[in-house]
Design a protein around this motif. Sequence first.
Motif, PDB file in Angstrom:
ATOM      1  N   SER A 118       0.828  -1.212   0.000  1.00 55.89           N
ATOM      2  CA  SER A 118       0.000   0.000   0.000  1.00 55.89           C
ATOM      3  C   SER A 118       0.858   1.256   0.000  1.00 55.89           C
ATOM      4  CB  SER A 118      -0.933   0.005   1.212  1.00 55.89           C
ATOM      5  OG  SER A 118      -1.739  -1.149   1.242  1.00 55.89           O
ATOM      6  N   HIS A 119       1.886   1.287   0.836  1.00 54.13           N
ATOM      7  CA  HIS A 119       2.743   2.477   0.907  1.00 54.13           C
ATOM      8  C   HIS A 119       3.470   2.717  -0.416  1.00 54.13           C
ATOM      9  CE1 HIS A 119       2.069   2.116   5.269  1.00 54.13           C
ATOM     10  NE2 HIS A 119       2.492   3.352   5.356  1.00 54.13           N
ATOM     11  N   ALA A 120       3.916   1.646  -1.063  1.00 55.30           N
ATOM     12  CA  ALA A 120       4.595   1.799  -2.348  1.00 55.30           C
ATOM     13  C   ALA A 120       3.627   2.297  -3.424  1.00 55.30           C
ATOM     14  CB  ALA A 120       5.220   0.474  -2.775  1.00 55.30           C
ATOM     15  N   THR A 133      -8.242   0.717  -0.923  1.00 54.93           N
ATOM     16  CA  THR A 133      -7.786  -0.567  -0.415  1.00 54.93           C
ATOM     17  C   THR A 133      -8.853  -1.188   0.482  1.00 54.93           C
ATOM     18  OG1 THR A 133      -6.004  -1.716   0.782  1.00 54.93           O
ATOM     19  CG2 THR A 133      -6.561   0.511   1.524  1.00 54.93           C
ATOM     20  N   VAL A 134      -9.099  -2.475   0.279  1.00 53.23           N
ATOM     21  CA  VAL A 134     -10.161  -3.195   0.989  1.00 53.23           C
ATOM     22  C   VAL A 134      -9.531  -4.262   1.871  1.00 53.23           C
ATOM     23  CG1 VAL A 134     -12.204  -4.640   0.744  1.00 53.23           C
ATOM     24  CG2 VAL A 134     -11.769  -2.791  -0.898  1.00 53.23           C
ATOM     25  N   GLU A 135      -9.935  -4.301   3.140  1.00 52.88           N
ATOM     26  CA  GLU A 135      -9.431  -5.285   4.103  1.00 52.88           C
ATOM     27  C   GLU A 135     -10.614  -5.970   4.784  1.00 52.88           C
ATOM     28  OE1 GLU A 135      -7.782  -7.868   6.258  1.00 52.88           O
ATOM     29  OE2 GLU A 135      -6.448  -6.655   4.993  1.00 52.88           O
ATOM     30  N   PHE A 136     -10.626  -7.297   4.740  1.00 51.05           N
ATOM     31  CA  PHE A 136     -11.727  -8.075   5.318  1.00 51.05           C
ATOM     32  C   PHE A 136     -11.731  -8.015   6.842  1.00 51.05           C
ATOM     33  CE2 PHE A 136     -13.224 -12.135   7.103  1.00 51.05           C
ATOM     34  CZ  PHE A 136     -14.532 -12.135   6.632  1.00 51.05           C
ATOM     35  N   HIS A 137     -10.526  -7.998   7.454  1.00 50.50           N
ATOM     36  CA  HIS A 137     -10.395  -8.057   8.911  1.00 50.50           C
ATOM     37  C   HIS A 137     -10.538  -6.650   9.488  1.00 50.50           C
ATOM     38  CE1 HIS A 137      -8.469  -8.778  12.841  1.00 50.50           C
ATOM     39  NE2 HIS A 137      -8.773 -10.052  12.645  1.00 50.50           N
ATOM     40  N   GLN A 138     -11.472  -6.453  10.409  1.00 50.61           N
ATOM     41  CA  GLN A 138     -11.782  -5.116  10.918  1.00 50.61           C
ATOM     42  C   GLN A 138     -10.610  -4.474  11.658  1.00 50.61           C
ATOM     43  OE1 GLN A 138     -15.229  -4.925  13.457  1.00 50.61           O
ATOM     44  NE2 GLN A 138     -15.058  -2.729  13.809  1.00 50.61           N
ATOM     45  N   GLN A 139      -9.947  -5.226  12.544  1.00 52.64           N
ATOM     46  CA  GLN A 139      -8.847  -4.651  13.317  1.00 52.64           C
ATOM     47  C   GLN A 139      -7.674  -4.262  12.417  1.00 52.64           C
ATOM     48  OE1 GLN A 139      -8.043  -7.635  16.330  1.00 52.64           O
ATOM     49  NE2 GLN A 139      -9.497  -6.726  17.765  1.00 52.64           N
ATOM     50  N   GLY A 152       1.088  10.576   7.114  1.00 52.64           N
ATOM     51  CA  GLY A 152       0.803  11.752   6.301  1.00 52.64           C
ATOM     52  C   GLY A 152       0.306  11.454   4.903  1.00 52.64           C
ATOM     53  N   VAL A 153      -0.369  10.304   4.710  1.00 51.71           N
ATOM     54  CA  VAL A 153      -0.849   9.950   3.369  1.00 51.71           C
ATOM     55  C   VAL A 153      -2.349   9.652   3.359  1.00 51.71           C
ATOM     56  CG1 VAL A 153       1.402   9.066   2.646  1.00 51.71           C
ATOM     57  CG2 VAL A 153      -0.230   7.506   3.730  1.00 51.71           C
ATOM     58  N   GLU A 154      -3.055  10.009   4.429  1.00 57.16           N
ATOM     59  CA  GLU A 154      -4.472   9.638   4.526  1.00 57.16           C
ATOM     60  C   GLU A 154      -5.313  10.266   3.417  1.00 57.16           C
ATOM     61  OE1 GLU A 154      -4.025  13.382   6.967  1.00 57.16           O
ATOM     62  OE2 GLU A 154      -2.889  11.549   6.619  1.00 57.16           O
ATOM     63  N   HIS A 155      -4.867  11.401   2.836  1.00 55.02           N
ATOM     64  CA  HIS A 155      -5.625  12.049   1.763  1.00 55.02           C
ATOM     65  C   HIS A 155      -5.475  11.322   0.431  1.00 55.02           C
ATOM     66  CE1 HIS A 155      -1.533  13.550   1.534  1.00 55.02           C
ATOM     67  NE2 HIS A 155      -1.756  13.988   0.314  1.00 55.02           N
ATOM     68  N   LEU A 156      -4.566  10.362   0.373  1.00 52.52           N
ATOM     69  CA  LEU A 156      -4.311   9.631  -0.868  1.00 52.52           C
ATOM     70  C   LEU A 156      -4.870   8.219  -0.855  1.00 52.52           C
ATOM     71  CD1 LEU A 156      -0.575  10.687  -1.369  1.00 52.52           C
ATOM     72  CD2 LEU A 156      -2.540  11.518  -2.674  1.00 52.52           C
ATOM     73  N   VAL A 157      -5.511   7.806   0.250  1.00 49.80           N
ATOM     74  CA  VAL A 157      -5.960   6.417   0.378  1.00 49.80           C
ATOM     75  C   VAL A 157      -7.302   6.354   1.083  1.00 49.80           C
ATOM     76  CG1 VAL A 157      -4.613   6.164   2.513  1.00 49.80           C
ATOM     77  CG2 VAL A 157      -5.337   4.119   1.252  1.00 49.80           C
TER      78      VAL A 157
END
Length: 306
Positions: A118-120, A133-139, A152-157
């Motif tokens: 994801s970071h790359a 990005t989709v993740e099945f596991h909630q935690q 510092g990348v929350e605006h891109l994902v």
Amino acid sequence: MSFVEYGDTIKDGDTAIVFLGHESMFPVKVQHGSVTQTKYGVIRHSTDLIGKKYGSKVTCSKGGWVFILHPTPELWTMNLPHRTQILYSTDISIITMMLELKPGSIVCESGTGSGSLSHALIRTVAPTGHLYTVEFHQQRAEKAREEFREHGVEHLVTVTNQDVCKNGFGVSNIADAVFLDIPSPWEAIGHAKSALKAEGGRICSFSPCIEQVQRTCLAMEESGFTEINTLEILLRVYNVRTVSLQIPDLGKAAEDNSSPGFDSSSPSHQGSSCANLQQGTVQFKSGVPLREVVGHTGYLTFATKS
């Protein structure tokens, strides 16, 4: 501090990489008043880190020293906390290239896992692209959101907690590329096709078992994907060593062989030839492969939406 923009100075709240050596480094959350223990002694964040430049050489309490590095996706892959098995730079580099990613690209990913890829992907599509990005596991999904915010990348994902095989990616006809790293990728091929743009979008599926690859390829073909291709990337490292070999004096031996009365079967002449072969040595650089090679990680299957 941001994983996609370089900051010159270490600030309170940054994530920094403490570099003790090529085989020894770890991440640290910089906080005013905190300390970090190393084998060379204590690092005090308030006095040793905050306000210093990234790349600085910091002396620890026992007299040893470390370097403080600005985080990058490559360094994060080597040091991140493992919530799942992760992809490493060898596979990440070929994925980024084969999906034809660039700044401004829209990418869908499942599952998020530990966030190594994801970071790359975020760094590649920044500053105008976006990662869904989709993740099945909630935690794991919540932890990924927290890390993206701290880095510092929350605006891109955009992180979504749902089952991609049942609910898809939450977007339609906008993605330039889709990446699947799930146990049954063939069940998500239809949703991947829906997420991709009308024509020319690329898809990649990562699977450790060839049986998964076979079912995925069949699903891709049934959904109309073309240019289906499966790769396996194996890394082979070479060590450079200095090797010394003896130089035979071929010119001297040729003169002896051509001289009148020379008898090659004579024991004295044979001894003379051997002595000439051992007169000198030469040193040169040679590449030697390691005895142990990194083994199979997974198969990468690529295809194009036609």
